[in-house]
Scaffold this motif. Structure first.
Motif, PDB file in Angstrom:
ATOM      1  N   UNK A 115       0.828  -1.352   0.187  1.00  0.00           N
ATOM      2  CA  UNK A 115      -0.061   0.074  -0.056  1.00  0.00           C
ATOM      3  C   UNK A 115       0.816   1.325   0.148  1.00  0.00           C
ATOM      4  N   UNK A 116       1.978   1.198   0.702  1.00  0.00           N
ATOM      5  CA  UNK A 116       2.874   2.412   0.769  1.00  0.00           C
ATOM      6  C   UNK A 116       3.539   2.545  -0.574  1.00  0.00           C
ATOM      7  N   UNK A 117       3.971   1.630  -1.220  1.00  0.00           N
ATOM      8  CA  UNK A 117       4.569   1.504  -2.612  1.00  0.00           C
ATOM      9  C   UNK A 117       3.403   2.089  -3.403  1.00  0.00           C
ATOM     10  N   UNK A 118       2.125   1.769  -3.333  1.00  0.00           N
ATOM     11  CA  UNK A 118       1.274   2.093  -4.350  1.00  0.00           C
ATOM     12  C   UNK A 118       1.137   3.687  -4.009  1.00  0.00           C
ATOM     13  N   UNK A 119       1.004   4.133  -2.700  1.00  0.00           N
ATOM     14  CA  UNK A 119       0.794   5.514  -2.474  1.00  0.00           C
ATOM     15  C   UNK A 119       1.968   6.320  -3.294  1.00  0.00           C
ATOM     16  N   UNK A 120       3.141   5.968  -3.216  1.00  0.00           N
ATOM     17  CA  UNK A 120       4.169   6.716  -3.575  1.00  0.00           C
ATOM     18  C   UNK A 120       4.196   6.887  -5.186  1.00  0.00           C
ATOM     19  N   UNK A 141      -6.744   8.052  -5.912  1.00  0.00           N
ATOM     20  CA  UNK A 141      -6.022   6.678  -5.736  1.00  0.00           C
ATOM     21  C   UNK A 141      -5.103   6.801  -4.498  1.00  0.00           C
ATOM     22  N   UNK A 142      -4.531   7.791  -4.460  1.00  0.00           N
ATOM     23  CA  UNK A 142      -3.632   7.898  -3.279  1.00  0.00           C
ATOM     24  C   UNK A 142      -4.442   8.021  -2.078  1.00  0.00           C
ATOM     25  N   UNK A 143      -5.551   8.734  -1.953  1.00  0.00           N
ATOM     26  CA  UNK A 143      -6.388   8.503  -0.749  1.00  0.00           C
ATOM     27  C   UNK A 143      -6.646   6.776  -0.339  1.00  0.00           C
ATOM     28  N   UNK A 144      -7.002   6.402  -1.456  1.00  0.00           N
ATOM     29  CA  UNK A 144      -7.275   4.672  -1.277  1.00  0.00           C
ATOM     30  C   UNK A 144      -6.057   4.086  -0.638  1.00  0.00           C
ATOM     31  N   UNK A 145      -5.096   4.493  -1.012  1.00  0.00           N
ATOM     32  CA  UNK A 145      -3.811   3.804  -0.665  1.00  0.00           C
ATOM     33  C   UNK A 145      -3.558   4.267   0.651  1.00  0.00           C
TER      34      UNK A 145
END
Length: 263
Positions: A115-120, A141-145
């Motif tokens: 999830x952290x990698x997807x956020x980045x 998308x970053x909010x979901x991450x």
């Protein structure tokens, strides 16, 4: 006014903005000077030395006011740009620290690390362009991450035997810093120069151009007016460019966040 200028910055690159501003202000200044000379100042062809001194004083003051306002704007936007860059580097450090803490927990933290990698990734590829728009927004998308990351961290913290207190505290600290940095990033994106600034500076420049019309406008003089006003236009273009810190050209590059996990 601010919306139109923001749309200009969003649509064109830096060099195009510089060229457009130089052309608009150079041409506009020459036209205002020419019109003032033909329509207004020819009504008083005979002017004494006192009149010339007063006119010089007025024009110098107008240009001085313009320079003062432009200097304040340049200082403000450069300070804002510096703050955004520093905040991005601090967030990248917090992201790397959180990933390090999660990595120490082994396979149990795989979902949270993903999830952290997807956020980045989503911040760099989706949120940054959204923040550069005239009406900036955060990335859904970053909010979901972030929501997935929060869930993963809470699951890891649910068993105190496997996740000691000092690790739970570190996870909370890093996650809180990342959320705070994201909120501040949106605040920085919406912090732009107000419309009244552009109205004032345009009025000052137009008035200075008007005062140029009191002179005999030969070809040489017109060229100098164009160069002078084009230079002022380029300073204004610089403010427009730097006022949006998320455009990624002269502004802050999202690679600061994108490379946070590559250290």
């Amino acid at each position: 006014m601010a919306y139109l200028i923001g749309a200009l910055a969003e649509r064109f690159n830096d060099f195009a903005i510089l060229a457009i501003a130089a052309a608009v202000f150079g041409t506009g200044g020459a036209l205002v000077s020419f019109a003032a000379h033909r329509i207004w100042f020819t009504r008083w062809p005979v002017r004494g030395e006192e009149d010339k001194k007063i006119a010089d004083t007025v024009q110098t003051s107008l240009l001085g006011f313009s320079a003062f306002v432009l200097a304040l704007a340049v200082t403000n936007v450069l300070s804002n740009l510096s703050q955004v860059g520093e905040a991005a580097r601090l967030e990248a450090s917090d992201i790397a620290g959180l990933d390090r803490e999660l990595g120490a927990l082994g396979e149990r933290a795989t979902a949270a690390r993903q999830a952290l990698a997807d956020y980045v990734r989503d911040v760099a590829t989706d949120e940054w362009p959204r923040l550069a728009q005239v009406q900036p927004t955060l990335s859904p998308a970053a909010t979901r991450d972030i929501a997935r990351l929060w869930t993963g961290i809470r699951q890891l913290q649910s068993d105190p035997r496997l996740t000691p207190e000092h690790i739970r505290d570190a996870l909370d600290r890093y996650f809180g810093n990342i959320e705070k940095a994201r909120a501040e990033r949106l605040a920085e994106a919406t912090r732009s120069i107000p419309s009244i600034f552009w109205v004032i500076i345009i009025l000052f420049v137009a008035a200075a151009s008007f005062m140029n019309g009191r002179n005999n406008l030969h070809r040489y003089g017109m060229h100098l007016i164009v160069v002078h006003m084009a230079a002022i236009g380029m300073v204004i273009a610089l403010i427009v460019i730097v006022d949006n810190p998320f455009r990624g050209v002269t502004s802050i590059d999202p690679s600061i966040i994108a490379n946070a996990l590559k250290g």
